[in-house]
Design a protein around this motif. Structure first.
Motif, PDB file in Angstrom:
ATOM      1  N   ILE B 246      22.819   2.363 -20.839  1.00  0.00           N
ATOM      2  CA  ILE B 246      22.607   1.076 -19.751  1.00  0.00           C
ATOM      3  C   ILE B 246      23.308   0.243 -19.844  1.00  0.00           C
ATOM      4  O   ILE B 246      24.012  -0.575 -20.679  1.00  0.00           O
ATOM      5  N   VAL B 249      19.924  -3.036 -15.486  1.00  0.00           N
ATOM      6  CA  VAL B 249      17.937  -3.149 -14.861  1.00  0.00           C
ATOM      7  C   VAL B 249      17.549  -3.637 -13.642  1.00  0.00           C
ATOM      8  O   VAL B 249      18.371  -4.434 -13.943  1.00  0.00           O
ATOM      9  N   TYR B 251      14.255  -3.664 -11.972  1.00  0.00           N
ATOM     10  CA  TYR B 251      12.679  -4.104 -12.237  1.00  0.00           C
ATOM     11  C   TYR B 251      12.160  -4.637 -10.717  1.00  0.00           C
ATOM     12  O   TYR B 251      11.071  -5.026 -11.241  1.00  0.00           O
ATOM     13  N   ALA B 259      18.369   1.429 -12.877  1.00  0.00           N
ATOM     14  CA  ALA B 259      18.691   1.337 -13.942  1.00  0.00           C
ATOM     15  C   ALA B 259      20.487   1.860 -13.501  1.00  0.00           C
ATOM     16  O   ALA B 259      20.710   2.998 -13.164  1.00  0.00           O
TER      17      ALA B 259
END
Lengths: 205, 297
Positions: B246, B249, B251, B259
């Protein structure tokens, strides 16, 4: 048309289609700018339509499209987890690239060699625009969301690099078709019949 | 009627309709349209392999010439000998690198002992940004038989996920790459009881070599640096194949937590891939019955 001329046409088209398509997919990283691969198949179909007319464009477009589908045909998810390999989309796109090239501006351009570059530019842009539209539609049908490239990204990352790399590929293909092409002297005499054109219209100077 | 068939517009429309029918039929599982490409495979694949090997030969030749010219500038008398030695060293280094990669692959095979791993060179790459499926030199004639609606995971020499097999033809097979918009796989964070998410190809990220991660549970926060591996859910891929890490991200929306993932495998540099075929006597998935290898390469 004499038997010898027909054989020449089939052999030359066959060799060029197979060779150019194999070259494009085998060494795509060697012929690319900003991630856009030189579309030898597309350029070949465009120039065939431009120089030798509709009938040749249809046949060459369909066969080249079939090879395009075979080598790298797009995958369609269709809302399931099992994507299927689409067959025919390349055929359709190549068919129309050839058809458009064989009718668009051919009277104004008189099929002159240098203007072949302009024809490649016009049809390449049309191809990319249609491709992006089709792709957005396919994304919507498959339920993969509405996120897509911005207009600026399409122009700078897709259209312009593709146009540049296709124009670079045009020169050798144009010369191949003109001087080592399917017709003697690079002229499809059938196009001249009834059109009022003379061979002089084909000359580059 | 004859006059109709001499009309160019009519011919174009007729062909268009025919091709549209082919496109629609090709999306239907079990359709006979796909058999069209079988004869193409017999004719085209050997020619394409020939063009590729000749091209690689020419590239190799010019590389050798270039190296020789560089050496000539340094030492005219020893030019030929140095050029030869340089070339051999390069070949040797390549051989050592390949051997190391293969050694790693065989080690991983123990981890996935219910799967047989078959190596295959990459034959063709993308034709343009939409025609971006790749072909590998492993087909039905090599004993690799893949039935409709079945698939196998494809990994690189370090066992990182590259994609999945889509179809197999007599001489070659099509691989749907990880970055392709049509690709998606169930993944999990590589920890004990790691959260299960979805990794898929995305148009806007493809050119940068990245993938999108979706379906992140509200109760879980993925972090930059988290490693994702296949979850094994769905039965297509065995659990534990490394996918990537990853790198960011998002949110901002509770309903659409996403992500960005950087895959471990770099598709541009890959020359050989490995297909993971379930062993026939394993109890991994239903795929086992469908996919068979008669005589591996």
């Amino acid at each position: 048309m004499k038997k010898k001329e027909i054989i020449r046409k089939f052999v030359v088209y066959g060799v060029y289609i197979i060779f150019l398509s194999a070259l494009q997919v085998s060494f795509s990283d060697s012929f690319s700018i900003n991630g856009q691969v030189a579309d030898l198949m597309l350029v070949f179909v465009i120039l065939t339509g431009y120089l030798f007319g509709l009938k040749d464009a249809i046949v060459v477009g369909l066969i080249t499209g079939l090879l395009r589908d075979y080598y790298a045909g797009p995958a369609f998810e269709g809302g399931t987890d099992q994507p299927v390999a689409l067959l025919g989309l390349g055929m359709l796109l190549m068919l129309y690239a050839g058809v458009i090239s064989s009718v668009l501006f051919t009277k104004a351009f008189h099929r002159k060699l240098p203007l072949g570059f302009v024809q490649v530019m016009i049809v390449t842009v049309s191809y990319k625009v249609v491709g992006h539209v089709l792709f957005v539609i396919m994304l919507a049908i498959s339920g993969r969301g509405s996120e897509y490239l911005s207009l600026f990204e399409i122009v700078t990352d897709s259209l312009i690099p593709q146009m540049i790399v296709n124009l670079l590929a045009t020169a050798p293909i144009l010369l191949m078709l003109r001087y080592m092409g399917p017709y003697k002297n690079g002229i499809n005499k059938r196009l001249l019949l009834g059109s009022g054109e003379t061979e002089n219209l084909w000359r580059t100077n | 009627m004859r006059r109709l068939f001499s009309n160019k517009i009519f011919i174009v429309i007729l062909i268009t309709l025919l091709v549209v029918v082919i496109i629609i039929m090709s999306t239907i599982p079990g359709n006979p349209i796909r058999t069209i490409t079988a004869p193409v495979s017999f004719v085209i694949d050997p020619i394409q392999k020939g063009v590729k090997s000749v091209g690689e030969g020419i590239t190799g030749f010019f590389s050798a010439v270039t190296e020789g010219m560089d050496i000539r500038k340094e030492n005219e008398e020893l030019k030929a000998e140095i050029a030869q030695l340089e070339y051999q060293v390069a070949q040797g280094e390549e051989a050592i690198r390949r051997w190391e990669e293969l050694k790693d692959a065989f080690h991983i095979k123990d981890t996935f002992e219910n799967y047989r791993i078959i190596g295959a060179p990459v034959l063709t790459r993308e034709a343009d940004e939409w025609f971006s499926v790749i072909r590998i030199d492993l087909g039905q004639n090599d004993g690799f038989l893949l039935f409709q609606d079945q698939s196998c995971a494809v990994v690189d020499a370090r066992m990182n996920l590259i994609g999945r097999i889509m179809t197999s033809e007599p001489e070659s097979s099509k691989v749907l790459p990880l970055l392709h918009e049509g690709f998606s796989v169930s993944a999990k964070v590589n920890t004990v009881n790691g959260a299960v998410v979805r990794v898929s190809g995305e148009t806007t990220l493809k050119q940068d070599g990245l993938c999108k991660v979706t379906r992140i549970p509200v109760t879980i926060d993925l972090k930059v640096g988290d490693e994702l591996v296949t979850s094994g859910q769905g039965g297509l891929f065995p659990a534990g194949i490394p996918i990537g890490v990853i790198i960011s991200v998002d949110y901002s929306s509770e309903l659409n937590r996403t992500a960005i993932l950087q895959p471990y495998a770099n598709l541009n540099d890959i020359k050989d891939v490995f297909v993971m075929v379930p062993e026939e006597n394993s109890d991994t998935t239903a795929d086992t019955e469908a996919v068979s290898v008669v005589s591996p390469r």
